[in-house]
Write a protein that holds these residues in place. Structure first.
Motif, PDB file in Angstrom:
ATOM      1  N   VAL A 270      54.679 -60.865 -55.644  1.00  0.00           N
ATOM      2  CA  VAL A 270      55.509 -60.607 -56.815  1.00  0.00           C
ATOM      3  C   VAL A 270      56.960 -60.371 -56.418  1.00  0.00           C
ATOM      4  O   VAL A 270      57.885 -60.897 -57.049  1.00  0.00           O
ATOM      5  N   ALA A 271      57.173 -59.591 -55.370  1.00  0.00           N
ATOM      6  CA  ALA A 271      58.536 -59.283 -54.939  1.00  0.00           C
ATOM      7  C   ALA A 271      59.290 -60.534 -54.524  1.00  0.00           C
ATOM      8  O   ALA A 271      60.489 -60.668 -54.799  1.00  0.00           O
ATOM      9  N   ASN A 272      58.598 -61.468 -53.878  1.00  0.00           N
ATOM     10  CA  ASN A 272      59.251 -62.705 -53.442  1.00  0.00           C
ATOM     11  C   ASN A 272      59.404 -63.708 -54.567  1.00  0.00           C
ATOM     12  O   ASN A 272      60.460 -64.336 -54.710  1.00  0.00           O
ATOM     13  N   ARG A 273      58.373 -63.879 -55.371  1.00  0.00           N
ATOM     14  CA  ARG A 273      58.454 -64.861 -56.460  1.00  0.00           C
ATOM     15  C   ARG A 273      59.531 -64.494 -57.478  1.00  0.00           C
ATOM     16  O   ARG A 273      60.312 -65.347 -57.902  1.00  0.00           O
ATOM     17  N   THR A 274      59.543 -63.251 -57.876  1.00  0.00           N
ATOM     18  CA  THR A 274      60.455 -62.837 -58.942  1.00  0.00           C
ATOM     19  C   THR A 274      61.902 -62.754 -58.483  1.00  0.00           C
ATOM     20  O   THR A 274      62.824 -62.872 -59.289  1.00  0.00           O
ATOM     21  N   GLY A 275      62.106 -62.516 -57.188  1.00  0.00           N
ATOM     22  CA  GLY A 275      63.447 -62.241 -56.695  1.00  0.00           C
ATOM     23  C   GLY A 275      63.757 -60.760 -56.726  1.00  0.00           C
ATOM     24  O   GLY A 275      64.902 -60.348 -56.541  1.00  0.00           O
ATOM     25  N   LEU A 276      62.733 -59.947 -56.945  1.00  0.00           N
ATOM     26  CA  LEU A 276      62.917 -58.504 -56.994  1.00  0.00           C
ATOM     27  C   LEU A 276      63.330 -57.947 -55.634  1.00  0.00           C
ATOM     28  O   LEU A 276      64.270 -57.157 -55.522  1.00  0.00           O
ATOM     29  N   ALA A 277      62.606 -58.354 -54.589  1.00  0.00           N
ATOM     30  CA  ALA A 277      62.939 -57.902 -53.230  1.00  0.00           C
ATOM     31  C   ALA A 277      62.400 -58.928 -52.239  1.00  0.00           C
ATOM     32  O   ALA A 277      61.396 -58.682 -51.570  1.00  0.00           O
ATOM     33  N   PRO A 278      63.047 -60.083 -52.130  1.00  0.00           N
ATOM     34  CA  PRO A 278      62.571 -61.117 -51.211  1.00  0.00           C
ATOM     35  C   PRO A 278      62.567 -60.623 -49.773  1.00  0.00           C
ATOM     36  O   PRO A 278      63.462 -59.892 -49.352  1.00  0.00           O
ATOM     37  N   GLY A 279      61.542 -61.016 -49.027  1.00  0.00           N
ATOM     38  CA  GLY A 279      61.459 -60.613 -47.625  1.00  0.00           C
ATOM     39  C   GLY A 279      60.431 -61.434 -46.885  1.00  0.00           C
ATOM     40  O   GLY A 279      59.473 -61.925 -47.484  1.00  0.00           O
ATOM     41  N   LYS A 280      60.620 -61.592 -45.581  1.00  0.00           N
ATOM     42  CA  LYS A 280      59.727 -62.421 -44.778  1.00  0.00           C
ATOM     43  C   LYS A 280      58.466 -61.689 -44.351  1.00  0.00           C
ATOM     44  O   LYS A 280      57.483 -62.332 -43.972  1.00  0.00           O
ATOM     45  N   ASP A 281      58.492 -60.361 -44.363  1.00  0.00           N
ATOM     46  CA  ASP A 281      57.299 -59.608 -43.988  1.00  0.00           C
ATOM     47  C   ASP A 281      57.194 -58.382 -44.878  1.00  0.00           C
ATOM     48  O   ASP A 281      58.104 -58.063 -45.645  1.00  0.00           O
ATOM     49  N   VAL A 282      56.050 -57.686 -44.773  1.00  0.00           N
ATOM     50  CA  VAL A 282      55.790 -56.590 -45.704  1.00  0.00           C
ATOM     51  C   VAL A 282      56.790 -55.445 -45.555  1.00  0.00           C
ATOM     52  O   VAL A 282      57.162 -54.808 -46.546  1.00  0.00           O
ATOM     53  N   ARG A 283      57.242 -55.180 -44.347  1.00  0.00           N
ATOM     54  CA  ARG A 283      58.199 -54.079 -44.167  1.00  0.00           C
ATOM     55  C   ARG A 283      59.546 -54.428 -44.787  1.00  0.00           C
ATOM     56  O   ARG A 283      60.220 -53.573 -45.385  1.00  0.00           O
ATOM     57  N   ALA A 284      59.960 -55.698 -44.653  1.00  0.00           N
ATOM     58  CA  ALA A 284      61.219 -56.116 -45.260  1.00  0.00           C
ATOM     59  C   ALA A 284      61.139 -55.998 -46.775  1.00  0.00           C
ATOM     60  O   ALA A 284      62.102 -55.572 -47.434  1.00  0.00           O
ATOM     61  N   VAL A 285      59.991 -56.365 -47.344  1.00  0.00           N
ATOM     62  CA  VAL A 285      59.813 -56.252 -48.789  1.00  0.00           C
ATOM     63  C   VAL A 285      59.787 -54.782 -49.206  1.00  0.00           C
ATOM     64  O   VAL A 285      60.413 -54.396 -50.197  1.00  0.00           O
ATOM     65  N   GLU A 286      59.079 -53.957 -48.451  1.00  0.00           N
ATOM     66  CA  GLU A 286      59.040 -52.525 -48.773  1.00  0.00           C
ATOM     67  C   GLU A 286      60.441 -51.924 -48.763  1.00  0.00           C
ATOM     68  O   GLU A 286      60.833 -51.206 -49.698  1.00  0.00           O
ATOM     69  N   ASP A 287      61.199 -52.214 -47.715  1.00  0.00           N
ATOM     70  CA  ASP A 287      62.553 -51.666 -47.617  1.00  0.00           C
ATOM     71  C   ASP A 287      63.419 -52.183 -48.764  1.00  0.00           C
ATOM     72  O   ASP A 287      64.231 -51.437 -49.328  1.00  0.00           O
ATOM     73  N   GLY A 288      63.244 -53.468 -49.112  1.00  0.00           N
ATOM     74  CA  GLY A 288      64.013 -54.038 -50.217  1.00  0.00           C
ATOM     75  C   GLY A 288      63.670 -53.385 -51.542  1.00  0.00           C
ATOM     76  O   GLY A 288      64.556 -53.115 -52.367  1.00  0.00           O
ATOM     77  N   LEU A 289      62.393 -53.129 -51.754  1.00  0.00           N
ATOM     78  CA  LEU A 289      61.973 -52.475 -52.994  1.00  0.00           C
ATOM     79  C   LEU A 289      62.501 -51.047 -53.072  1.00  0.00           C
ATOM     80  O   LEU A 289      62.935 -50.596 -54.135  1.00  0.00           O
ATOM     81  N   MET A 290      62.463 -50.348 -51.950  1.00  0.00           N
ATOM     82  CA  MET A 290      62.954 -48.973 -51.947  1.00  0.00           C
ATOM     83  C   MET A 290      64.442 -48.911 -52.290  1.00  0.00           C
ATOM     84  O   MET A 290      64.914 -47.932 -52.871  1.00  0.00           O
TER      85      MET A 290
END
Length: 231
Positions: free
Chosen positions: A162-182
């Motif tokens: 969801v984070a990558n598809r929507t553009g909410l917090a794109p990231g190459k791995d789970v930690r990058a997505v977590e940090d982006g969401l935070m």
């Protein structure tokens, strides 16, 4: 000579890949309106039951874990009771879950540490949680969020998608997505963000065929392969 403005070619604007802060706020506002009090679908009545359920949920569905814990918890739902049950006894109750041998070993070891080092209680620090067998960052985030009310986000496959598809917090791995969401999630939505995103990924923004026609954030989403109603 510079051509007139009417005939001058304009450079195409690059597609936006990340939601703006205003769009992020709108996204969570809509998800919150649909489900004002989101929570995990794992069944539990105590912090210990949730901790064990999350450990068992690795590479397994919540539905499958709930079926197993409905058999287990009436028999043993404390660290001492599970230790008394023993590893082989525990396996018999969770044998329908994938990787149940390794999970049973971890749960037994986890129970022993809880009794020896934490008085049988689930610790509320990330360091202590991640020191438990079978508990990684994702599991710790679930416990910290759901039990202790901390604004953590446990990025699983649904949230990553969801984070990558929507553009909410794109990231190459789970930690990058977590940090982006935070960084991206507004503070007032942080506690529920983990649950809203996982439920949205589980039931709407599905991996193989997302239900875009019934998605409340479709107009905000950056996913270029949206499904149509007639599909």
């Amino acid at each position: 000579m510079t051509p007139p403005a009417a005939t001058r070619k304009r450079k195409a604007s690059p597609p936006r890949s990340r939601l703006s802060p205003a769009e992020v706020r709108e996204l969570f506002s809509r998800l919150a309106e649909l489900d004002p009090s989101p929570t995990t679908e794992l069944e539990y009545t105590t912090p210990f039951e949730l901790l064990v359920a999350v450990v068992l949920s690795a590479q397994a569905t919540d539905v499958g874990v709930n079926k197993a814990t409905r058999r287990l918890y009436p028999v043993a739902n404390t660290p001492r009771a599970i230790l008394d049950l023993g590893e082989e006894g525990l396996k018999r109750h969770i044998s329908t879950i994938g990787l149940f041998n390794a999970k049973a070993k971890n749960v037994i070891a986890l129970c022993r540490i809880l009794l020896d080092a934490h008085g049988g209680e689930v610790p509320r620090s990330r360091e202590a949680l991640e020191a438990l067998p079978g508990v990684g960052r994702k599991t710790a985030n679930v416990v910290l969020n759901t039990i202790f009310g901390e604004g953590t986000i446990a990025v699983d496959t649904h949230i990553f998608r969801v984070a990558n598809r929507t553009g909410l917090a794109p990231g190459k791995d789970v930690r990058a997505v977590e940090d982006g969401l935070m960084r991206a999630v507004p503070l007032e939505y942080l506690l529920g963000a983990h649950h809203w995103l996982i439920l949205h990924g589980r039931y709407v923004c599905k991996a193989r065929k997302p239900d875009c026609p019934h998605c409340v954030i479709r107009d905000l989403c950056r996913f270029k392969d949206k499904t149509a109603a007639d599909e």
